[in-house]
Scaffold this active site. Sequence first.
Site, PDB file in Angstrom:
ATOM      1  N   LYS A  16     -32.262 -22.266  12.321  1.00  0.00           N
ATOM      2  CA  LYS A  16     -31.574 -23.001  11.241  1.00  0.00           C
ATOM      3  C   LYS A  16     -31.637 -24.516  11.472  1.00  0.00           C
ATOM      4  CE  LYS A  16     -27.539 -20.871  11.747  1.00  0.00           C
ATOM      5  NZ  LYS A  16     -27.786 -19.934  12.866  1.00  0.00           N
ATOM      6  N   ARG A  91     -19.359 -18.912   8.102  1.00  0.00           N
ATOM      7  CA  ARG A  91     -19.608 -17.819   9.045  1.00  0.00           C
ATOM      8  C   ARG A  91     -18.635 -16.659   8.843  1.00  0.00           C
ATOM      9  NH1 ARG A  91     -22.128 -21.358  13.291  1.00  0.00           N
ATOM     10  NH2 ARG A  91     -22.978 -20.104  14.947  1.00  0.00           N
ATOM     11  N   ARG A 130     -34.167 -22.185  24.887  1.00  0.00           N
ATOM     12  CA  ARG A 130     -33.514 -23.415  24.447  1.00  0.00           C
ATOM     13  C   ARG A 130     -32.499 -23.878  25.505  1.00  0.00           C
ATOM     14  NH1 ARG A 130     -30.596 -23.291  18.657  1.00  0.00           N
ATOM     15  NH2 ARG A 130     -28.768 -22.570  19.768  1.00  0.00           N
ATOM     16  N   ARG A 136     -27.237 -26.941  26.474  1.00  0.00           N
ATOM     17  CA  ARG A 136     -26.122 -26.227  25.833  1.00  0.00           C
ATOM     18  C   ARG A 136     -25.709 -25.065  26.704  1.00  0.00           C
ATOM     19  NH1 ARG A 136     -26.555 -24.937  19.473  1.00  0.00           N
ATOM     20  NH2 ARG A 136     -25.002 -23.389  20.117  1.00  0.00           N
ATOM     21  N   ARG A 148     -22.290 -13.989  20.849  1.00  0.00           N
ATOM     22  CA  ARG A 148     -22.507 -14.765  19.618  1.00  0.00           C
ATOM     23  C   ARG A 148     -23.235 -13.917  18.582  1.00  0.00           C
ATOM     24  NH1 ARG A 148     -25.568 -19.404  22.310  1.00  0.00           N
ATOM     25  NH2 ARG A 148     -25.904 -20.264  20.239  1.00  0.00           N
TER      26      ARG A 148
END
Length: 190
Positions: A16, A91, A130, A136, A148
């Site tokens: 996204k 969400r 990532r 992160r 998640r």
Amino acid sequence: MSKLNIVLFGPPGAGKGTQSEFLIRKYGLIHLSTGDLLRAEIKAESPLGLQAKEQMDAGQLVPDEVVIGMIRNKMEANLEAKGFIFDGFPRTRAQAIALDEMLAEKSEPITVMLALEVPEAELVKRLLNRGATSGRSDDQDETVIRNRIREYEQKTAPLKEYYSAQGKFKALDGVGSVEEITTRLMEAVG
Ligand code: AMP
């Protein structure tokens, strides 16, 4: 001309954020990512950031009123925008209803919801990759990543029906090169 308001939808790791960058440039939209806004609050060590950090670190959603308030502020600060791209918001059903209400006040409804579809094994692989470079922390732990994805399946995926009922849901294959997926998104926007 009516505004172009896009909900870019998909599980964590669907692409996204990457695809938002292109859509913003192409259509001159304002990018509203609740994840980015929350990370900025954490960096600034604001009370909101401190409160949200615990949930984010555990891979759980932060409360609806927190993200709805952030989106409302940003929309009000950008009244002249050609449109918005909502990335990681809504969400939950409560967030989707609140967003529709906020947009109805301005008679600028959501144009389309573009859903990037990616299999779970690929998501986990992408997020761990990532995490190795982004810093992160929620991308570095497979348990948090799977939490998640569970949160997404339980609370967020049902929004496909919410937008389908409004005739706005479009699903796209989110596996391929960045350019291939960009082309699919552009075709879907029309
Ligand atoms: P993201 O950058 O979109 O993957 O979001 C990172 C984390 O921020 C999520 O795992 C949630 O803890 C929190 N978050 C971001 N957007 C929302 C939202 N719309 N509702 C609830 N929590 C959110």
